[in-house]
Design a protein around this motif. Structure first.
Motif, PDB file in Angstrom:
ATOM      1  N   LEU A 118      44.769  40.192  40.148  1.00  0.00           N
ATOM      2  CA  LEU A 118      43.846  41.314  39.868  1.00  0.00           C
ATOM      3  C   LEU A 118      43.863  40.429  38.056  1.00  0.00           C
ATOM      4  CD1 LEU A 118      41.100  42.345  39.364  1.00  0.00           C
ATOM      5  CD2 LEU A 118      42.583  44.298  39.786  1.00  0.00           C
ATOM      6  N   THR A 119      45.326  41.078  37.766  1.00  0.00           N
ATOM      7  CA  THR A 119      45.885  41.312  35.911  1.00  0.00           C
ATOM      8  C   THR A 119      45.889  39.717  35.954  1.00  0.00           C
ATOM      9  OG1 THR A 119      46.809  43.379  36.470  1.00  0.00           O
ATOM     10  CG2 THR A 119      47.408  41.429  34.530  1.00  0.00           C
ATOM     11  N   ALA A 120      45.664  38.580  36.401  1.00  0.00           N
ATOM     12  CA  ALA A 120      46.065  37.819  35.948  1.00  0.00           C
ATOM     13  C   ALA A 120      44.597  36.657  35.771  1.00  0.00           C
ATOM     14  CB  ALA A 120      46.761  36.305  37.302  1.00  0.00           C
ATOM     15  N   ARG A 121      44.291  37.249  36.695  1.00  0.00           N
ATOM     16  CA  ARG A 121      42.238  36.191  37.049  1.00  0.00           C
ATOM     17  C   ARG A 121      42.056  37.352  35.792  1.00  0.00           C
ATOM     18  NH1 ARG A 121      39.655  35.165  41.424  1.00  0.00           N
ATOM     19  NH2 ARG A 121      37.520  34.875  39.812  1.00  0.00           N
ATOM     20  N   ILE A 122      42.032  38.715  35.675  1.00  0.00           N
ATOM     21  CA  ILE A 122      41.238  39.364  34.211  1.00  0.00           C
ATOM     22  C   ILE A 122      41.696  38.870  32.809  1.00  0.00           C
ATOM     23  CG2 ILE A 122      41.029  41.342  32.484  1.00  0.00           C
ATOM     24  CD1 ILE A 122      41.066  42.652  34.948  1.00  0.00           C
TER      25      ILE A 122
END
Length: 319
Positions: A118-122
């Motif tokens: 999730l952090t990588a996508r954001i």
């Protein structure tokens, strides 16, 4: 006094007044307002009655505003402009330029399974934003949501209140996790091996039984619990120290297996699954930022489950 004045005045008439001030012509104003000249004349009559002034006087083929009309025109124009801005549809949410914080409530196994992706996508889609995971469980997720601790909660949620919305995410399976260096098992795992083995359980409240034990009791099965930990991430060190089995959600089992050299196997009986859902405030249902974040999270969960080898029975739903 203000209420009495407004009750006498249909606010739509202010738009008629503003157009008449600009056009100085009944025919042109009627054309702009998409009404017939008789309808506009009726509206003008109501305006005159409400404001107790002629407002517009016919001069030749046009209309001339009275001093009273000239005096109130700037205020009415300003008021209409303010109302138009207030009711104008909001701009579409642009994650690429948004600066702020996305917050999600979840327990540690979901944090371990999903937060990295999730952090990588954001960071990719909303480079000026950050994401924060807030510790929550099915016991306190609703209370934290109502306090505004996060945008939405991910847990096993009961039937929500009318001011909340619950969207199904996936059905979480339970699997068995063990350290092959400590415990030698013959697969597929039999009920006899499962009963004979020592067990590590996870209970944030420190209970010596879980919902799994209630199910096992109903099947006439008792397991020997040698340790209880308060969070899923503490299971691996215990399994690396003693020959035992932990029955844990599949989402975290595969993560811990990769990180700690553990093995995952199916339990010897069909354990009940947990319906994992997203819970959010009804007031956020149509908010562009909230919609974007919920859809992104659902996409991340679906991809993470597929990559990890989990077998979700319900596809992640875009809220």
């Amino acid at each position: 006094m203000k209420d009495a004045t407004l009750r006498k005045l249909d606010l739509n008439l202010l738009h008629v007044f503003s157009v008449l001030m600009e056009e100085k012509s009944v025919s042109r104003a009627a054309e702009r307002l998409y009404i017939g000249q008789p309808g506009l004349s009726s509206a003008l009559r109501r305006l005159r009655e409400a404001l107790d002034d002629e407002l517009f006087v016919r001069v030749g083929r046009g209309l001339e505003p009275t001093p009273r009309a000239l005096a109130i025109a700037p205020e009415i124009a300003g008021a209409l402009s303010t109302i138009e801005r207030a009711v104008r549809p909001p701009q579409a949410f642009d994650p690429a330029t948004w600066r702020g914080e996305f917050r999600v409530g979840m327990c540690d196994n979901f944090e371990m399974a999903f937060l990295g992706v999730l952090t990588a996508r954001i960071r990719e889609l909303a480079p000026h934003a950050r994401v924060v995971a807030v510790a929550s469980t099915k016991r306190d997720s609703v209370a934290l949501l109502e306090r505004g601790a996060y945008d939405f909660s991910v847990a096993v949620h009961e039937e929500p209140a009318s001011w909340h919305i619950r969207d199904a995410l996936f059905d979480q399976r339970f699997v068995c996790l063990y350290d092959p260096k400590q415990l030698k098992l013959t697969l597929p795992l039999s009920i006899e091996q499962y009963v004979k083995a020592q067990h590590v359980i996870v209970s944030s409240e420190g209970n010596d039984t879980t919902s799994i034990d209630a199910f096992l009791d109903g099947a006439g099965i008792r397991r020997s619990v040698v340790a209880g930990v308060s969070r899923h991430t503490a299971v691996a060190p215990v399994l690396q120290s003693v020959p035992a089995i932990a029955t844990v959600p599949e989402t975290i089992a595969h993560c811990m297996a990769r990180l700690h050299g553990l093995e995952v196997c199916l339990p010897p009986l069909d354990l009940p699954m947990e319906p994992i859902s997203v819970l959010y405030r009804r007031t956020d249902q149509m908010d562009g930022r909230s919609i974007w974040f919920r859809r992104l999270f659902a996409d991340v969960v679906a991809q993470a489950l597929k990559t990890s080898g989990c077998r979700p029975s319900t596809p992640a739903a875009a809220a």
